[in-house]
Write an enzyme that holds these catalytic residues in place. Sequence first.
Site, PDB file in Angstrom:
ATOM      1  N   MET A 107      24.401   8.417   2.949  1.00 17.80           N
ATOM      2  CA  MET A 107      24.263   9.743   3.542  1.00 17.80           C
ATOM      3  C   MET A 107      24.510   9.692   5.045  1.00 17.80           C
ATOM      4  SD  MET A 107      23.928  12.822   2.948  1.00 17.80           S
ATOM      5  CE  MET A 107      23.022  13.508   1.567  1.00 17.80           C
TER       6      MET A 107
ATOM      7  N   PHE B  24     -12.325  -6.320  13.888  1.00 16.96           N
ATOM      8  CA  PHE B  24     -11.218  -6.845  13.098  1.00 16.96           C
ATOM      9  C   PHE B  24     -10.793  -5.815  12.054  1.00 16.96           C
ATOM     10  CE2 PHE B  24      -9.785  -9.258   9.301  1.00 16.96           C
ATOM     11  CZ  PHE B  24      -8.565  -9.661   9.823  1.00 16.96           C
ATOM     12  N   GLN B  25      -9.527  -5.514  12.008  1.00 18.05           N
ATOM     13  CA  GLN B  25      -8.941  -4.537  11.089  1.00 18.05           C
ATOM     14  C   GLN B  25      -9.550  -3.153  11.239  1.00 18.05           C
ATOM     15  OE1 GLN B  25      -8.705  -6.354   7.112  1.00 18.05           O
ATOM     16  NE2 GLN B  25      -6.728  -7.208   7.745  1.00 18.05           N
TER      17      GLN B  25
ATOM     18  N   GLU C 199       0.819  -1.218   0.000  1.00 17.07           N
ATOM     19  CA  GLU C 199       0.000   0.000   0.000  1.00 17.07           C
ATOM     20  C   GLU C 199       0.852   1.267   0.000  1.00 17.07           C
ATOM     21  OE1 GLU C 199      -0.562  -2.580   1.994  1.00 17.07           O
ATOM     22  OE2 GLU C 199      -2.674  -3.156   1.858  1.00 17.07           O
TER      23      GLU C 199
ATOM     24  N   LYS D  12     -17.769  -0.157   5.455  1.00 19.54           N
ATOM     25  CA  LYS D  12     -18.137  -1.180   4.476  1.00 19.54           C
ATOM     26  C   LYS D  12     -19.641  -1.244   4.192  1.00 19.54           C
ATOM     27  CE  LYS D  12     -17.294  -5.985   3.246  1.00 19.54           C
ATOM     28  NZ  LYS D  12     -16.670  -7.252   3.614  1.00 19.54           N
TER      29      LYS D  12
HETATM   30  C1  TPP Z   1      12.284   5.589   5.529  1.00 18.66           C
HETATM   31  C2  TPP Z   1      13.562   6.218   5.921  1.00 18.66           C
HETATM   32  N1  TPP Z   1      14.325   5.671   6.883  1.00 18.66           N
HETATM   33  C3  TPP Z   1      15.509   6.238   7.237  1.00 18.66           C
HETATM   34  C4  TPP Z   1      15.934   7.398   6.637  1.00 18.66           C
HETATM   35  C5  TPP Z   1      17.255   8.038   7.047  1.00 18.66           C
HETATM   36  N2  TPP Z   1      18.199   8.055   5.927  1.00 18.66           N
HETATM   37  C6  TPP Z   1      18.395   9.139   5.149  1.00 18.66           C
HETATM   38  S1  TPP Z   1      19.467   8.875   3.916  1.00 18.66           S
HETATM   39  C7  TPP Z   1      19.746   7.290   4.410  1.00 18.66           C
HETATM   40  C8  TPP Z   1      20.700   6.404   3.676  1.00 18.66           C
HETATM   41  C9  TPP Z   1      20.210   6.050   2.330  1.00 18.66           C
HETATM   42  O1  TPP Z   1      21.044   5.052   1.806  1.00 18.66           O
HETATM   43  P1  TPP Z   1      20.989   4.658   0.288  1.00 18.66           P
HETATM   44  O2  TPP Z   1      19.586   4.488  -0.164  1.00 18.66           O
HETATM   45  O3  TPP Z   1      21.899   3.503   0.057  1.00 18.66           O
HETATM   46  O4  TPP Z   1      21.520   5.945  -0.459  1.00 18.66           O
HETATM   47  P2  TPP Z   1      22.956   6.669  -0.437  1.00 18.66           P
HETATM   48  O5  TPP Z   1      22.904   7.706   0.615  1.00 18.66           O
HETATM   49  O6  TPP Z   1      23.986   5.620  -0.157  1.00 18.66           O
HETATM   50  O7  TPP Z   1      23.073   7.255  -1.800  1.00 18.66           O
HETATM   51  C10 TPP Z   1      18.986   6.994   5.545  1.00 18.66           C
HETATM   52  C11 TPP Z   1      19.020   5.710   6.260  1.00 18.66           C
HETATM   53  C12 TPP Z   1      15.083   7.951   5.658  1.00 18.66           C
HETATM   54  N3  TPP Z   1      15.374   9.101   5.034  1.00 18.66           N
HETATM   55  N4  TPP Z   1      13.924   7.353   5.298  1.00 18.66           N
END
Ligand code: TPP
Lengths: 156, 564
Positions: free
Chosen positions: B474, B112-113, B50, B162
């Site tokens: 990052m 439920f749900q 979803e 529903k």
């Molecule tokens: C749903 C979610 N969880 C955690 C984060 C925190 N976060 C920001 S950037 C990042 C790393 C992303 O890694 P990747 O997709 O491998 O991209 P890269 O930075 O290596 O290009 C994280 C964990 C986020 N932005 N969104």
Amino acid sequence: MQEVRRVISVIAMNESSVLARVSGLFAGRGYNIESLTVAPIPKSDLSRFTIVTKGNAKVIEQITKQLNKLISTLKVIEHEEMVEKEMVLIKFSANESLADIKALCSAYNGGIVNAGENSVIAMIADESKRIEYFLSAAQKYNPLEIVRGGVVAIER
Amino acid sequence: MKMSGAQMVCEALIAEGVTTVFGYPGGAIMNVYDAIYKQDGFEHILTRHEQAAVHAADGYARATGKVGVAMVTSGPGFTNAVTGIATAFTDSIPLVVISGQVPLSLIGTDGFQEIDAVGISRPCTKHNYLVASLEELPRIMKEAFYIAASGRPGPVLVDIPKDITAEMGEFVYPKEVYMPTYRPRYKGNDRQIKKAVEAILDAKKPLLYLGGGVVLSNASGLVKELAALAQIPAVETLMARGVMGHENPLLLGMLGMHGNYSSNMAMSETDLIISLGARFDDRVTGKLSEFAKYADVIHVDIDPANIGKLVDVDYPIVGSITDVLEKMISLLKHSVKPDRYQAWREILARYNELHPLKYDDSDDVLKPQWVVQRVGEILGKDAIITSDVGQHQMWTAQFYPFERPRQWINSGGLGTMGFGFPAAIGAKRGVPEKIVVNFTGDGSILMNMQELITAAEYNIPVINIILNNHFLGMVRQWQTFFYDKRYSETDLSFQPNFKALAEACGGIGYDVTTKKEFDEALKDAVKQNKVCFMNVAINRFENVLPMVPTGGALYNMLLEHKDK
Ligand SMILES: Cc1ncc(C[n+]2csc(CCOP(=O)(O)OP(=O)(O)O)c2C)c(N)n1
């Protein structure tokens, strides 16, 4: 910036979740609510909220803007020239001096509204600041219970 | 005509011109799915989660400018959708999300749900409805579309019990909405606009600060006209990439945490900010007390609550950017003297020469910036580019040659990993004639990789370029800079076989380690016209630069990082 107290009225659709929208806004954005009263506006499908809040000018501006932004909000009034009242119910033991309590209450637009075997209940309606004075004066008669109603206000 | 509530939902969608719905069925929404089965006014795309359904509707909306529609069931169906709804909310994207709810008689019984969908979504929707009777269903559908698309756009949830979708009733779809409590203001105040124009004429160092609102209001033509007329330089936020077009000589680039030097210096030295559809986000301003210290501020926004929220504004103008700019342009036409800002433009050009956006290319290992630039060279304006969240997102925003608004689709406000792939699916469905490329990371792609199946089944050929650094890059960069290289839980050395994964789901996989392989893979991917994962091994420790450390002043950028 200096914190100020503000009374804000919100006229909004009288719908099921409108109270949650208003109170959720304050909770979610970390705004202060000192009191909140709400009741339907007669002969309409609207409700009127009266909210007492505190914050610096920037926060107050955001509060009114965010309230206005709610889809259910018709109007937001940031009161300046207003008549403001709050109601208090206060219960004393029947052993206290009834005459003194009565005299005190009448000094604050109030009186005794119920007298029973064990207790008497007084009601006053006045400005919030005067309510504070009343409550400290009433301490002398050992109040058993105090219920404050929250502020309502109307623009002059 | 008499019909069921479920049919009414379908008829309302058709009346609103909806051609594609992204969704996932379940108990409480089954009546509507039964009605979907019997109609042919719109197609339904079954995503495999979803969250992805909502992101796909969101990507569709961003690429087309139309309202995106997603449909989910109650309980877990709805809670899975929340991240998608919140993502659209923070970027002001028009969506209508329809969720099933337990029957009215069960509401409040922990059925439920059963979950309080309007309660959960209240802070992350523009508005939401729990439909309480069949009678109000058509009106609510009409209002939902109107609210989603008008004023400052945003997602609207319609939660339908529903029993209401089963009930039969007379269907009359309202032609107009009647909402005395909701009247967005589009016309800017003439006096304020006049004052703002005088401020522009008086300024020596004016700067156009462009935000996502320019894209949402389709105002990029007028923005370029104003910039050209007055010869005022411009900076774009992450959400506004593409508004000016990368070849526009007045465009300095992107500003903010990973903005380029001249953009951030322009913002720090300008004497007049002309803010159009931007909201002074903390990722843009850096330390607020040091932000644009010498500037007066003109702030044009459709949402009054955005104005004066973070930065004091001298010329507040509530209205649509198109209305305000039309008026500004007609006033400036006869009065503006572009030469007045010549010295300012020269200063900024020197800043740009001093520290252009750059990276050190290498022959030994692929650099992510090269990959982004290379895609730009090959696909350029023909592609719609989406991204996930992380370093790859910033490199794409910095180095892709965006030419037009709605070419660049990313989760800027919420920063939702997992957004890119499903959003690309939605964008491709909305604009099938364009090639759609999702730049992603080896972390982010796993957050919605099940959508390989969706893309393969419906033949939605999205090219996923995984800039693979075997890190949550990052976060790793912050650990390198600010946490003494303690790489806590960011090493992704243990990886799936991305190529095999794509193939297992009916797509194509590529493993790429050299420039030559990359060119070949991209050429093949475009030719094959199938969903693909392009697993591109990049330099592991590449950093996104420049960088304004959080809480630092915008003019204090780290321009390079020397390893100690
Ligand atoms: C749903 C979610 N969880 C955690 C984060 C925190 N976060 C920001 S950037 C990042 C790393 C992303 O890694 P990747 O997709 O491998 O991209 P890269 O930075 O290596 O290009 C994280 C964990 C986020 N932005 N969104």
